[in-house]
Motif scaffolding. Structure first.
Motif, PDB file in Angstrom:
ATOM      1  N   TYR A 227      17.925  27.542   4.718  1.00  0.00           N
ATOM      2  CA  TYR A 227      19.268  26.989   4.878  1.00  0.00           C
ATOM      3  C   TYR A 227      19.222  25.678   5.657  1.00  0.00           C
ATOM      4  O   TYR A 227      18.212  25.326   6.279  1.00  0.00           O
ATOM      5  CB  TYR A 227      20.203  27.997   5.549  1.00  0.00           C
ATOM      6  CG  TYR A 227      19.791  28.435   6.942  1.00  0.00           C
ATOM      7  CD1 TYR A 227      20.277  27.781   8.077  1.00  0.00           C
ATOM      8  CD2 TYR A 227      18.941  29.522   7.119  1.00  0.00           C
ATOM      9  CE1 TYR A 227      19.918  28.199   9.343  1.00  0.00           C
ATOM     10  CE2 TYR A 227      18.566  29.945   8.382  1.00  0.00           C
ATOM     11  CZ  TYR A 227      19.064  29.285   9.496  1.00  0.00           C
ATOM     12  OH  TYR A 227      18.693  29.695  10.747  1.00  0.00           O
ATOM     13  N   TYR A 228      20.352  24.960   5.598  1.00  0.00           N
ATOM     14  CA  TYR A 228      20.526  23.723   6.360  1.00  0.00           C
ATOM     15  C   TYR A 228      21.450  24.011   7.540  1.00  0.00           C
ATOM     16  O   TYR A 228      22.492  24.651   7.371  1.00  0.00           O
ATOM     17  CB  TYR A 228      21.123  22.616   5.486  1.00  0.00           C
ATOM     18  CG  TYR A 228      20.196  22.136   4.387  1.00  0.00           C
ATOM     19  CD1 TYR A 228      19.208  21.191   4.652  1.00  0.00           C
ATOM     20  CD2 TYR A 228      20.331  22.623   3.085  1.00  0.00           C
ATOM     21  CE1 TYR A 228      18.359  20.751   3.637  1.00  0.00           C
ATOM     22  CE2 TYR A 228      19.491  22.187   2.069  1.00  0.00           C
ATOM     23  CZ  TYR A 228      18.503  21.259   2.347  1.00  0.00           C
ATOM     24  OH  TYR A 228      17.667  20.817   1.356  1.00  0.00           O
ATOM     25  N   ALA A 229      21.068  23.535   8.730  1.00  0.00           N
ATOM     26  CA  ALA A 229      21.833  23.838   9.939  1.00  0.00           C
ATOM     27  C   ALA A 229      22.066  22.576  10.765  1.00  0.00           C
ATOM     28  O   ALA A 229      21.252  21.641  10.744  1.00  0.00           O
ATOM     29  CB  ALA A 229      21.087  24.873  10.782  1.00  0.00           C
ATOM     30  N   VAL A 255      22.471  26.988  -2.379  1.00  0.00           N
ATOM     31  CA  VAL A 255      23.898  26.804  -2.653  1.00  0.00           C
ATOM     32  C   VAL A 255      24.295  25.347  -2.467  1.00  0.00           C
ATOM     33  O   VAL A 255      24.940  24.735  -3.341  1.00  0.00           O
ATOM     34  CB  VAL A 255      24.750  27.710  -1.733  1.00  0.00           C
ATOM     35  CG1 VAL A 255      26.239  27.397  -1.911  1.00  0.00           C
ATOM     36  CG2 VAL A 255      24.472  29.181  -2.029  1.00  0.00           C
ATOM     37  N   LEU A 256      23.924  24.753  -1.318  1.00  0.00           N
ATOM     38  CA  LEU A 256      24.304  23.370  -1.031  1.00  0.00           C
ATOM     39  C   LEU A 256      23.631  22.409  -2.012  1.00  0.00           C
ATOM     40  O   LEU A 256      24.271  21.459  -2.506  1.00  0.00           O
ATOM     41  CB  LEU A 256      23.913  23.016   0.411  1.00  0.00           C
ATOM     42  CG  LEU A 256      24.270  21.603   0.874  1.00  0.00           C
ATOM     43  CD1 LEU A 256      25.771  21.354   0.743  1.00  0.00           C
ATOM     44  CD2 LEU A 256      23.808  21.376   2.311  1.00  0.00           C
ATOM     45  N   THR A 388      31.721  19.599   6.369  1.00  0.00           N
ATOM     46  CA  THR A 388      32.773  20.047   7.280  1.00  0.00           C
ATOM     47  C   THR A 388      33.266  21.407   6.783  1.00  0.00           C
ATOM     48  O   THR A 388      33.990  21.492   5.781  1.00  0.00           O
ATOM     49  CB  THR A 388      33.947  19.053   7.305  1.00  0.00           C
ATOM     50  OG1 THR A 388      33.449  17.734   7.520  1.00  0.00           O
ATOM     51  CG2 THR A 388      34.931  19.413   8.412  1.00  0.00           C
ATOM     52  N   ASP A 389      32.851  22.473   7.456  1.00  0.00           N
ATOM     53  CA  ASP A 389      33.133  23.835   6.981  1.00  0.00           C
ATOM     54  C   ASP A 389      32.648  23.981   5.536  1.00  0.00           C
ATOM     55  O   ASP A 389      31.472  23.804   5.281  1.00  0.00           O
ATOM     56  CB  ASP A 389      34.626  24.150   7.126  1.00  0.00           C
ATOM     57  CG  ASP A 389      35.044  24.220   8.598  1.00  0.00           C
ATOM     58  OD1 ASP A 389      34.211  24.625   9.426  1.00  0.00           O
ATOM     59  OD2 ASP A 389      36.193  23.862   8.902  1.00  0.00           O
ATOM     60  N   ASP A 390      33.566  24.246   4.602  1.00  0.00           N
ATOM     61  CA  ASP A 390      33.160  24.434   3.210  1.00  0.00           C
ATOM     62  C   ASP A 390      33.234  23.148   2.380  1.00  0.00           C
ATOM     63  O   ASP A 390      32.961  23.178   1.177  1.00  0.00           O
ATOM     64  CB  ASP A 390      34.055  25.495   2.543  1.00  0.00           C
ATOM     65  CG  ASP A 390      33.842  26.883   3.147  1.00  0.00           C
ATOM     66  OD1 ASP A 390      32.688  27.181   3.540  1.00  0.00           O
ATOM     67  OD2 ASP A 390      34.815  27.649   3.236  1.00  0.00           O
ATOM     68  N   ASN A 391      33.604  22.053   3.002  1.00  0.00           N
ATOM     69  CA  ASN A 391      33.751  20.797   2.269  1.00  0.00           C
ATOM     70  C   ASN A 391      32.440  20.007   2.261  1.00  0.00           C
ATOM     71  O   ASN A 391      31.775  19.885   3.292  1.00  0.00           O
ATOM     72  CB  ASN A 391      34.846  19.930   2.902  1.00  0.00           C
ATOM     73  CG  ASN A 391      36.217  20.587   2.788  1.00  0.00           C
ATOM     74  OD1 ASN A 391      36.526  21.206   1.779  1.00  0.00           O
ATOM     75  ND2 ASN A 391      37.021  20.459   3.832  1.00  0.00           N
TER      76      ASN A 391
END
Length: 398
Positions: A227-229, A255-256, A388-391
């Motif tokens: 994942y990306y953090a 996903v991203l 930004t959150d889910d955006n």
């Protein structure tokens, strides 16, 4: 006794003057006398007066330096090269002007052409040597000179000195579009790799930024989960933390990456969409920093006030102690204001004709490209990705 005609004949440096008097002359019982000023070096007041006048001597030196700089700026405005010992590769220096050296100019053109085709600085240097190219300074033994050539605005026909840029000062070697394209590519490489030659294996590494705190996102592998953090949230690297209280979400890498790939594919299939984005970005108003404008205006006023005080001192119109007090206040105010100036970020974008060519080529190979090829395409097209959150917001590089 050490006897001078005027204080600045000893030194125009305040530090040197006080060092000589306090560390050399006085400990060795040597008197110091200036014929133009009256001093008693054995008294505290006398030493204070020497220090004050030493400040004025140093200020006068700085004013001479400033007048010299302004003279060079005026020379640049008239289209004349400043005449330093280094003349840019590709030009000769004749009668104050830069005149194209055809043999070296061809080398400059090849350097820009090869860099835009993806060659590294070292690969360009190697190719120049292999083809037997030389210039007046060397045979391209290192890539350092290549980097300087790729950053020199002189090749677009402009003359640059002291913040002044003169258009059409001499014959161009590189077009403005080529120069800007190279700057955009360099900026993108620096954004991704920084000063290191490290090349990430992860598709979006180096492009992701937190929409809340502005910190970078990075690729993380934990118990087979990819994942990306946000650096601020994980605090993995303290130097990268922008806001220790940031709670922006982690993104699963597949996903991203799929979201970003879908947006890129949409762009590749629709050149009209790319043109609309480019047109919209060109229409964005240029935001000027009003605070900077006011600060710079006040700094110019302070410089004028200091000059006036110095003129009054020269004509004996003001006592030295009053002069020193006022100049110190102005100098402190100027330093404070300079610390408040906001750096101006220069926006560099890729010319749209190059973007169209890139989109056409990328569309042909995207479905068959490997990870490294896709990453290279993304680096050319995308300036950065804001999470930004889910955006997921993409800032395109055109």
């Amino acid at each position: 006794m050490v006897l001078v005609y005027k204080l600045d004949r000893l030194s125009r440096s305040q530090r040197d003057t006080l060092y000589l008097i306090e560390e050399i002359f006085l400990p060795n019982k040597v008197d110091f006398v200036s014929m133009q000023e009256s001093f008693d070096t054995s008294s505290p007041f006398g030493r204070a007066m020497i220090g004050l006048l030493a400040v004025f001597a140093q200020l006068e030196r700085e004013q001479i330096r400033e007048r010299t700089r302004m003279g060079k700026i005026a020379r640049a405005k008239s289209g004349l090269h400043h005449g330093a010992c280094y003349i840019p590769i590709g030009y000769n220096y004749q009668d104050g002007k830069l005149v194209v050296n055809r043999y070296e100019a061809e080398q400059v053109k090849k350097i820009y052409e090869w860099y835009l085709k993806g060659l590294s600085l070292q690969a360009i240097a190697n190719r120049l040597r292999e083809n037997g190219y030389t210039n007046r300074y060397s045979s391209y033994n290192t890539w350092v000179g290549i980097r300087y050539i790729l950053s020199n605005i002189t090749y677009t026909g402009k003359l640059h000195y002291g913040g002044v840029i003169v258009e059409n000062a001499h014959e161009t070697i590189i077009s403005e579009d080529q120069f800007q394209a190279v700057q955009a590519l360099k900026a993108k490489k620096f954004e991704v790799y920084g000063n290191n030659s490290f090349k990430s294996k992860h598709l979006l590494a180096g492009m992701l930024f937190c929409g809340y705190c502005g910190a970078r996102y990075y690729f993380r592998n934990t118990n087979r989960h990819y994942y990306y953090a946000c650096y601020s949230r994980t605090k993995q690297n303290p130097s990268m933390v922008k806001d220790p209280n940031c709670k922006n979400k982690h993104w699963k890498a597949p996903v991203l990456e799929k979201i970003v790939e879908n947006k890129v594919c949409e762009l590749l299939k629709s050149p009209e969409m790319a043109r609309e984005i480019a047109e919209k970005n060109r229409q964005k108003p240029v935001v000027t920093d009003n605070a900077n404008i006011e600060i710079e205006k006040r700094i110019r006023e302070i410089d004028k006030e200091i000059s006036k005080f110095m003129e009054l001192y020269r004509i004996d119109g003001i006592p030295p102690e009053i002069l020193g007090e006022n100049i110190n206040k102005l100098h402190n105010e100027k330093q404070f204001l300079q610390s408040k100036l906001t750096p101006v970020e220069e926006i560099v974008t890729t010319p749209f004709d190059l973007v169209e060519e890139l989109l056409h080529n990328a569309a042909q190979i995207w479905d068959f490209a490997d990870e490294s090829q896709k990453r290279r395409i993304l680096q050319d097209l995308i300036k950065r990705i804001i999470l930004t959150d889910d955006n997921v917001d993409i800032e395109w590089n055109f």
